[in-house]
Design a protein around this motif. Structure first.
Motif, PDB file in Angstrom:
ATOM      1  N   UNK A 180     -12.436   3.981  -5.153  1.00 19.45           N
ATOM      2  CA  UNK A 180     -12.234   3.586  -3.756  1.00 19.45           C
ATOM      3  C   UNK A 180     -13.532   3.142  -3.094  1.00 19.45           C
ATOM      4  N   UNK A 181     -14.596   3.963  -3.229  1.00 20.54           N
ATOM      5  CA  UNK A 181     -15.873   3.610  -2.608  1.00 20.54           C
ATOM      6  C   UNK A 181     -16.492   2.384  -3.272  1.00 20.54           C
ATOM      7  N   UNK A 182     -16.273   2.230  -4.593  1.00 18.63           N
ATOM      8  CA  UNK A 182     -16.793   1.063  -5.307  1.00 18.63           C
ATOM      9  C   UNK A 182     -16.165  -0.226  -4.820  1.00 18.63           C
ATOM     10  N   UNK A 183     -14.847  -0.210  -4.615  1.00 14.93           N
ATOM     11  CA  UNK A 183     -14.152  -1.403  -4.116  1.00 14.93           C
ATOM     12  C   UNK A 183     -14.650  -1.757  -2.710  1.00 14.93           C
ATOM     13  N   UNK A 184     -14.756  -0.743  -1.843  1.00 15.02           N
ATOM     14  CA  UNK A 184     -15.250  -0.986  -0.478  1.00 15.02           C
ATOM     15  C   UNK A 184     -16.677  -1.519  -0.491  1.00 15.02           C
ATOM     16  N   UNK A 185     -17.506  -0.961  -1.368  1.00  7.98           N
ATOM     17  CA  UNK A 185     -18.907  -1.363  -1.454  1.00  7.98           C
ATOM     18  C   UNK A 185     -19.030  -2.826  -1.891  1.00  7.98           C
ATOM     19  N   UNK A 186     -18.254  -3.225  -2.889  1.00  5.77           N
ATOM     20  CA  UNK A 186     -18.294  -4.606  -3.387  1.00  5.77           C
ATOM     21  C   UNK A 186     -17.849  -5.584  -2.303  1.00  5.77           C
ATOM     22  N   UNK A 187     -16.775  -5.244  -1.592  1.00  3.73           N
ATOM     23  CA  UNK A 187     -16.295  -6.132  -0.538  1.00  3.73           C
ATOM     24  C   UNK A 187     -17.285  -6.227   0.618  1.00  3.73           C
ATOM     25  N   UNK A 188     -17.999  -5.134   0.895  1.00  2.61           N
ATOM     26  CA  UNK A 188     -18.990  -5.176   1.966  1.00  2.61           C
ATOM     27  C   UNK A 188     -20.232  -5.959   1.560  1.00  2.61           C
ATOM     28  N   UNK A 189     -20.460  -6.089   0.255  1.00  3.64           N
ATOM     29  CA  UNK A 189     -21.614  -6.853  -0.223  1.00  3.64           C
ATOM     30  C   UNK A 189     -21.419  -8.362  -0.067  1.00  3.64           C
ATOM     31  N   UNK A 228     -23.156   1.750   7.364  1.00  2.00           N
ATOM     32  CA  UNK A 228     -21.892   2.015   6.664  1.00  2.00           C
ATOM     33  C   UNK A 228     -21.959   1.585   5.203  1.00  2.00           C
ATOM     34  N   UNK A 229     -22.546   0.420   4.935  1.00  2.00           N
ATOM     35  CA  UNK A 229     -22.633  -0.032   3.541  1.00  2.00           C
ATOM     36  C   UNK A 229     -23.575   0.874   2.750  1.00  2.00           C
ATOM     37  N   UNK A 230     -24.584   1.423   3.425  1.00  2.00           N
ATOM     38  CA  UNK A 230     -25.479   2.360   2.747  1.00  2.00           C
ATOM     39  C   UNK A 230     -24.770   3.647   2.363  1.00  2.00           C
ATOM     40  N   UNK A 231     -23.980   4.194   3.289  1.00  2.00           N
ATOM     41  CA  UNK A 231     -23.229   5.414   3.006  1.00  2.00           C
ATOM     42  C   UNK A 231     -22.157   5.163   1.937  1.00  2.00           C
ATOM     43  N   UNK A 232     -21.500   4.012   2.020  1.00  2.00           N
ATOM     44  CA  UNK A 232     -20.461   3.677   1.041  1.00  2.00           C
ATOM     45  C   UNK A 232     -21.059   3.520  -0.356  1.00  2.00           C
ATOM     46  N   UNK A 233     -22.184   2.804  -0.432  1.00  2.00           N
ATOM     47  CA  UNK A 233     -22.851   2.625  -1.720  1.00  2.00           C
ATOM     48  C   UNK A 233     -23.372   3.931  -2.277  1.00  2.00           C
ATOM     49  N   UNK A 234     -23.902   4.791  -1.388  1.00  2.00           N
ATOM     50  CA  UNK A 234     -24.393   6.102  -1.835  1.00  2.00           C
ATOM     51  C   UNK A 234     -23.246   6.930  -2.408  1.00  2.00           C
ATOM     52  N   UNK A 235     -22.113   6.949  -1.698  1.00  2.00           N
ATOM     53  CA  UNK A 235     -20.953   7.707  -2.174  1.00  2.00           C
ATOM     54  C   UNK A 235     -20.487   7.181  -3.530  1.00  2.00           C
ATOM     55  N   UNK A 236     -20.493   5.857  -3.685  1.00  2.45           N
ATOM     56  CA  UNK A 236     -20.069   5.256  -4.952  1.00  2.45           C
ATOM     57  C   UNK A 236     -20.943   5.724  -6.112  1.00  2.45           C
ATOM     58  N   UNK A 237     -22.259   5.640  -5.947  1.00  2.00           N
ATOM     59  CA  UNK A 237     -23.150   5.994  -7.055  1.00  2.00           C
ATOM     60  C   UNK A 237     -23.170   7.502  -7.314  1.00  2.00           C
TER      61      UNK A 237
END
Length: 232
Positions: free
Chosen positions: A84-93, A129-138
């Protein structure tokens, strides 16, 4: 001495911001019944505290506190959260570009117009938000992988290095931000060569020097306490 003063005052801003976040959170958490209200108020107030990037760091600190507190439940859903976080992170990139890091002319606050303030605020919170999302993903990705690799020497070695983040942060600040940038310039180098050759090699060398420096600091109980916070 002016240069030394500037280094003491402005360097290691992350550590100072993390310490300030800890103090504010500790004060807010003293009263258990009112803790949620105090934390929300402190979060709102933090958005007008700009030194050491506290307005950016305090929400990240609270995110880390929440992640730590809920870790027992979160790690059971590591795979789902990774996806979930990976998909959100990619779309935010996709809309991400260098403009998100550009500070408006004249400084961030005060900005010259409401329109400029709105535009910068949008980029600021998008960056948060993208920082928190990316952090959660990794974090979830590492948990998903490492939980399936028990007694793996490579994983164990990386974990031991990961526990040295305070010492690494302190020493790399001296090596990179104070020394290397004065001696080595790569402004004219090819972007691909720098990104995939020079930077990785330099990073490994700096990391090795940091680990050696940490061992040296641990040779004395006084330097271990002063720089690493370790009591013996």
């Amino acid at each position: 001495m002016g240069g030394v003063f500037d280094i003491l005052l402005f360097s290691l801003w992350f550590l100072k911001s993390a310490f300030l976040s800890l103090i504010i959170f500790y004060i807010c958490a003293i009263n258990t019944r009112l803790r949620p209200y105090f934390i929300v108020i402190s979060l709102i107030v933090s958005q007008v505290v700009y030194f050491y990037q506290f307005n950016l760091m305090y929400p990240c600190f609270l995110f880390g506190v929440a992640l730590h507190g809920l870790w027992g439940r979160i790690k059971k859903r590591a795979v789902a959260l990774t996806a979930l976080s990976g998909i959100c992170f990619v779309f935010m990139l996709i809309p991400w570009n260098v403009d998100f890091w550009i500070i408006p002319s004249g400084g961030v606050y005060p900005l010259s117009s409401v329109k400029q303030f709105t535009a910068y605020a949008g980029m600021f919170y998008y960056r948060l938000v993208i920082g928190l999302t990316g952090s959660l993903f990794f974090i979830m990705l590492c948990e998903s992988i490492c939980s399936r690799l028990h007694d793996n020497k490579i994983i164990d070695s990386l974990s031991s290095i990961g526990r040295e983040t305070l010492g690494i942060y302190l020493i790399q600040t001296i090596i990179i931000e104070i020394l290397l940038w004065r001696w080595f310039k790569y402004d004219g180098s090819n972007t691909m060569i720098f990104g995939f050759v020079i930077a990785p090699i330099a990073s490994v060398i700096v990391l090795a020097l940091c680990l050696i420096g940490i061992r040296i600091l641990r040779m004395s109980k006084y330097s271990a306490l002063l720089f690493l916070g370790e009591k013996r």
